[in-house]
Design a protein around this motif. Sequence first.
Motif, short mmCIF file in Angstrom:
data_model
loop_
_atom_site.label_atom_id
_atom_site.label_comp_id
_atom_site.label_asym_id
_atom_site.label_seq_id
_atom_site.Cartn_x
_atom_site.Cartn_y
_atom_site.Cartn_z
N PHE A 187 56.43 -16.46 12.37
CA PHE A 187 57.33 -15.58 12.72
C PHE A 187 57.37 -15.19 14.09
O PHE A 187 56.36 -14.98 14.71
N ILE A 194 63.55 -10.56 14.31
CA ILE A 194 62.30 -11.20 13.87
C ILE A 194 62.77 -12.46 13.71
O ILE A 194 63.76 -12.53 12.80
N THR A 196 62.30 -16.73 12.33
CA THR A 196 61.41 -17.74 11.56
C THR A 196 61.98 -19.02 11.35
O THR A 196 63.23 -19.12 11.43
N ARG A 209 56.29 -14.72 3.12
CA ARG A 209 57.42 -15.02 3.88
C ARG A 209 58.55 -14.10 3.52
O ARG A 209 59.34 -13.66 4.10
N VAL A 223 65.97 -10.21 10.53
CA VAL A 223 65.18 -11.22 10.16
C VAL A 223 66.10 -12.60 10.02
O VAL A 223 66.85 -12.54 9.22
N GLN A 225 66.65 -17.22 10.51
CA GLN A 225 65.96 -18.30 10.55
C GLN A 225 66.45 -18.95 11.85
O GLN A 225 67.87 -18.93 12.21
#
Length: 281
Positions: A187, A194, A196, A209, A223, A225
């Motif tokens: 991350f 955030i 990932t 995760r 969060v 991707q």
Amino acid sequence: MLVFLDGKFVPEAKAVVSVFDRSFLYGDGLFETIRVFNGKPFRWRQHSERLKCGAAFLKIQLPFAPEKLRRFAGALISKNKMPDALLRLTLSRGVGVRGYSPKKATRPMLAMTLHPAPKMDLKNPPRWKLISSSFRLPSNEPLAQFKTCNKLPQILARAEADAAGADEALLLNTNGFVVEGASSNLFWVEGNKILTPPLAAGILAGVTRAAVFEIGAKLKIPVRQKNVRLKNLARADGIFLSLSSYGIVEAKSLDGKILRRSPLAAQIARTYAELLLKTED
């Protein structure tokens, strides 16, 4: 130390597996590593579901139902008097004929072992030195979603980290994106977000995760991707890793470059520790 092996609890010295076992010969199997806290495996259901899905993908018949396996795990923890530990489950296709063909390998082997867990000190948490590995992982690899017993790229990447005096190695995929650590998910922080890598990059869908996504939603921290190049990762406002053994670990440096720190990483780590304290089956 007692070991669970195919339905029996045996001393570790007698917990032996055939030299013809396919997991030993070819890595033909799966494993899970689960944090045990206060005598309870953390997120057992998520780990057992991933094991179940992996077994179905590899066409290995699980020898025990998840509910029965959970009772065996509880008994192993109790018999060894290890309420705070790491629980390792290993599933092998078992013994079959010589060669790659899985024909006649009809008796899967399942073992569970306990190991000391690293201490979690929120007042003085570890900060890891990272390096980028020279080894690459294939993108869009369907096997990456499971913890197979064949982890040679991760082993070699970790050997590079050991040689460099680092705590963890980050692997890139064949498209040149940074995807994950040898034993952790990656991350990084950009402003108040955030980020990932996406699962399609060829990463493991880690149980910890997934917990970070839940924590982000709880704390109203986005969060997302996203693919990332190594040079851009090094410019992030902070980097942290997630893994079952240590939970959330902030990165200190990457390839010798000191990294920025974000308070979001510490916030995620504290909330994860709170989840761990509330461990339920």
